[in-house]
Design an enzyme around this catalytic site. Structure first.
Site, PDB file in Angstrom:
ATOM      1  N   HIS A 799       0.845  -1.195   0.000  1.00  0.00           N
ATOM      2  CA  HIS A 799       0.000   0.000   0.000  1.00  0.00           C
ATOM      3  C   HIS A 799       0.885   1.252   0.000  1.00  0.00           C
ATOM      4  O   HIS A 799       0.771   2.126   0.850  1.00  0.00           O
ATOM      5  CB  HIS A 799      -0.919  -0.006   1.216  1.00  0.00           C
ATOM      6  N   HIS A 800       1.777   1.319  -0.946  1.00  0.00           N
ATOM      7  CA  HIS A 800       2.772   2.390  -1.002  1.00  0.00           C
ATOM      8  C   HIS A 800       2.097   3.699  -1.392  1.00  0.00           C
ATOM      9  O   HIS A 800       1.316   3.751  -2.334  1.00  0.00           O
ATOM     10  CB  HIS A 800       3.862   2.019  -2.009  1.00  0.00           C
TER      11      HIS A 800
END
Length: 872
Positions: A799-800
């Site tokens: 979930h960058h």
């Protein structure tokens, strides 16, 4: 062989008869035979040869009366194919198209009595084809007026053809063997011809090439007086009279026709193999059409994709066809006056079926469709990984990471967005963004369709998909600890919920498919395999894009704007290569400075640890579940069953300090995955992998995915060099803030309590499997043990986000303003997860899509969600 239970599919409605089942098939068989044709009838019966007796009934007498065989053509028992128009043949046919009959019925001669027929006192079967009124395959015209009949019935086309029994020339089979088909030469297969044959021709019964006692009756049957005249004519030309299936192995000469007829009635595989004997282990299921579910789900043609190079000039150029880029490009192209180019470095989502089958999502990782980044070696995390380097997957395909993720649909906490507004991101509060979530949503969950927080009719299908029986156990365990069952995408995120997923009718729903791939837009050009090297910035304004396609360096000019949607890792890289970023870093690579901005800073991600639990009941997804023919067929036909889920059953959002519930965002997200991790997709070193993963493919259990909801630790993205083909330098800096360790340990404490609930103890659940040697020097379950465990085994939830932070233009920490415009550069916006000021609580694909929906309105100067806002 043990008794085999058999499912057999054909296209004919059930009537009555031996081996035919009236209801639904069982859920599991040893073998499944699709289509009750000549071959299918034989194979099914031979595999089930264990028991039996008696016959069954028919529906169309013409199937069985040889002289009336043509009466079955162009009926509902015929698939009735038509060939494409021809230029070298069929010139005298309507539309130059020939008709090809194929039988669509179960058994053809199916039930016909054992030859006592035609007026005999025994009884004339009324030709009710087992397989019902369907008799002939593929019936329905395929493309035009040239009709190709194909039997659509038990026994297929053999129940409608002219009944000539011909084995073909020995040379044909010897050619097969010479072409590499070992053991398919004439001498190899002759015995199989004889095995099926029950010869009724007295003059040939002593021939070594024929046999009696097999299922299929072969006779001359009635021949007319013309027969002798034709043979005599042949002899007058020097041809001999031969048995074309016998001693004259090359078939030359004239012969009396041998026919699939016994006592005046057609002899077919459907009747003789399947319909004569009752076999308790053979189930014939009629009126079922097997089809591949996926072929009708993802779009078959590559709509909007251009094969050659893009044009030189467009109104808008969007870089990156991921979850955001696909949305914003599609919305911009809704205005017919806009000409839009969408550049994607990867390929098309039609290149792997695993993109679309939820259970197979992990098969897409570490393929050519994955950027497969690796983080720099860490000192405070990743200690159990190879080289202390974490693997970060990123989608390199139309649809982006939304094509390779686990499909959980999570919007985040309302508190997340209200914090964005409080930080200066005007227009991004929860009430502002909720309509954009709803605009993209096509809810498939009946229990939520009346919720004011959900909507139907949007591009993205949202459903619960398939859930295992474990889901109820997880919910019950949560309730026993005082948590409520909620809609985590509704009014309040806290509590336990069934996971909502990006799945429609069993198939992944993605922006690449559902925004770009389903509708042709003449003003949208999608250019695949187009690797962007930099944005052309002149006089503080974005002018165009340099990219490489098919080995050539190309350039496209933007008349209005360029939208950068390459994701939280690639968007900062492209900006820095274009001269937008930290001044000193860019100067070090001799890149001309365009704007000194904190690009690449503020890198955020949800950290996860996996907690494996064995159970004593068969409730989870194991290898045998995945290998089940019925499960595969259930998915192929109906889009249902285990293949219609990524395995995520239940999700919980919890506060470590429960007094904070309803006052702020949750601290932890827990995801219950209905399978044990078996494959090392996360780069654990060999010692850890050997001890940690489950090695018995059929051990039942589940994996608890423990996630930080709002991590405090922040990393950074930098350039490795000025070479655009070098990956960015990624420094995750997980757990450099001790508060993240504390939150994770707090979540594990809740997990320990969940494992002690009555419903879990009844399943044999225990925390003991997580007692690993890497931390054995510490007391198991102590805070110190769990900290060691976390620092060794924690990995990315991919979930960058946050690397092109949105904020007020006057804030030195901002890269883009609340309109998503790059500060100091005209005609350039960033639209993807990199603009998050702070990461949202939970999975980020839905918030990324929301940002793209809102960005499209900002760019177009429109308000497309006013109707939804009024409803709220």
């Amino acid at each position: 062989m043990d008794v085999i239970t058999f499912l057999w599919l054909t296209s004919s409605p059930p009537k009555e008869g031996k081996n035919v089942i009236d209801g639904n098939p069982d859920t599991e068989y040893d073998f499944i035979v699709i289509r009750a044709r000549s071959a299918g009838s034989v194979v099914a019966t031979r595999l089930a040869e264990e028991s039996g007796n008696n016959g069954h009934s028919d529906e169309c007498e013409e199937f069985h009366i040889p002289l009336k065989n043509t009466k079955a053509l162009r009926t509902k028992y015929d698939w009735a194919y038509f060939a494409e128009p021809q230029t070298s043949s069929s010139l005298g046919l309507n539309g130059f198209q020939s008709y090809w009959p194929r039988g669509k019925v179960l058994g053809g001669s199916s039930y016909w009595p054992r030859g006592k027929v035609l007026g005999g006192s025994s009884y004339w079967p009324r030709g009710k084809v087992l397989g019902g009124s369907s008799y002939w395959p593929r019936g329905k015209v395929l493309g035009g007026s040239s009709y190709w009949p194909r039997g659509k019935v038990l026994d297929g086309s053999s129940i409608m053809h002219g009944m000539q029994y011909t084995r073909e020339s020995l040379f044909h089979y010897d050619e097969w063997a010479a072409a590499g088909c070992t053991r398919w030469g004439y001498k190899d297969i002759l015995s199989y011809f004889m095995k099926s044959e029950d010869l009724q021709i007295d003059s040939l019964k002593n021939s070594p090439y024929h046999s009696t006692g097999g299922p299929i009756g072969i006779s001359h049957n009635h021949v007319t007086d013309l027969h002798e005249k034709v043979l005599e004519a042949g002899k007058s030309l020097g041809y001999e009279i031969y048995d074309y299936n016998g001693v004259n192995e090359d078939q030359r000469g004239f012969s009396t026709t041998q026919k699939f007829i016994r006592n005046g009635v057609r002899s077919s595989a459907g009747l003789e193999y399947v319909g004569r004997e009752k076999k308790n282990n053979l189930h014939v299921s009629l009126y079922i059409i097997a089809y591949l579910f996926l072929t009708s789900s993802p779009a078959k043609e590559r709509k909007n994709v251009i094969e050659g190079n893009p044009d030189y000039e467009y109104d808008y150029i969007v870089i990156g066809a991921g979850s955001a880029g696909s949305v914003v490009s599609s919305r911009l192209a809704e205005d017919s006056e806009n000409k839009v180019l969408l550049l994607e470095a990867g390929g098309h989502y039609d290149e792997m079926e695993e993109f679309h089958i939820p259970l197979k999502f992990a098969k897409t990782l570490r393929t050519k469709h994955d950027w497969a980044y690796f983080v720099e070696p860490q000192t405070s995390s990743s200690l159990g990984l190879n080289g202390k380097r974490a693997y970060w997957p990123r989608g390199k395909v139309l649809g982006g990471t939304g094509m390779i993720n686990a499909m959980q649909y999570t919007r985040g906490s309302p508190f997340d967005y209200d914090e964005w507004v409080a930080a200066g991101c005007t227009g991004w509060g929860y009430k502002d963004v909720l309509p954009y979530f709803m605009q993209s949503e096509d809810l498939q969950i009946d229990s939520l369709k009346n919720s004011p927080y959900h909507s139907t009719g949007g591009p993205i299908g949202i459903s619960e998909g398939y859930v295992t029986d474990l889901s109820e156990k997880f919910m019950e365990a949560g309730q026993s600890l005082g948590y409520e069952i909620t809609d985590y995408n509704g009014e309040d995120q806290r509590g336990f919920s069934t996971v909502q997923k990006f799945i429609r009718n069993g198939v992944r729903s993605s922006t690449g498919l559902d925004y770009v791939g389903k509708e042709k837009k003449n003003n949208l050009h999608v250019s695949l395999h187009s690797f962007v090297t930099k944005i052309d910035i002149q006089e503080k304004a974005a002018k165009g894009v340099y990219f490489i396609k098919n080995g050539r360096k190309l350039y496209a000019k933007a008349r209005k704007e360029i939208v950068l949607s390459a994701g939280a890792l690639s968007s900062p890289k492209i900006l820095m290569l274009s001269g937008v970023g930290p001044k000193e870093q860019i100067k070090s690579f001799n890149i001309p400075i365009q704007a000194d901005l904190p690009v690449g800073q503020n890198l955020q991600d949800h950290q996860v640890v996996f907690l494996l639990t064995n159970i004593n009941r068969p409730l989870s997804i194991t290898q045998s579940v995945e290998d089940s023919i019925w499960n595969k067929l259930n998915y192929a036909i109906r889009g249902q069953g285990p293949f219609a889920t990524p395995g995520l059953d239940t999700s919980a959002f919890i506060h470590i300090d429960r007094s904070m519930e309803g006052r702020t965002h949750p601290d932890i997200q827990i995801i219950f995955w209905a399978k044990l991790l078996r494959d090392n997709i996360v780069n654990y070193n060999d010692k850890v992998a050997k001890e940690f993963f489950e090695h018995d493919p059929n051990q039942h259990g589940f994996t608890t995915v423990m996630c930080t909801a709002r991590p405090f630790s922040k990393g950074v993205i930098k350039l490795k060099s000025a070479d655009p083909f070098d990956d960015p330098l990624i420094d995750s800096q997980y757990y450099t803030d001790k508060r993240d360790i504390d939150a994770m340990i707090g979540g594990i404490r809740v997990w320990e309590k969940l494992m002690e609930t009555p419903v879990m103890t009844q399943l044999g659940a225990s925390v003991n499997r997580m007692k690993l040697s890497i931390c054995s020097h510490l007391e198991f379950q102590s805070d110190a043990y769990w900290e060691c465990f976390i620092r060794h085994l924690s990995v990315t939830e991919y979930h960058h986000s946050g690397t092109c932070k949105m904020g007020p233009a006057k804030d030195s920490r901002s890269v883009v303003d609340p309109q998503l415009r790059v500060i100091g550069i005209k005609n350039l916006r960033v639209v993807d997860a990199s603009v998050f000021p702070n990461i949202t609580s939970g999975n980020i694909n839905a918030p990324t899509i929301m940002i793209a929906e809102k960005a499209a309105d900002l760019i177009r100067g429109k308000d497309t969600v006013s109707h939804l806002r009024r409803k709220l």
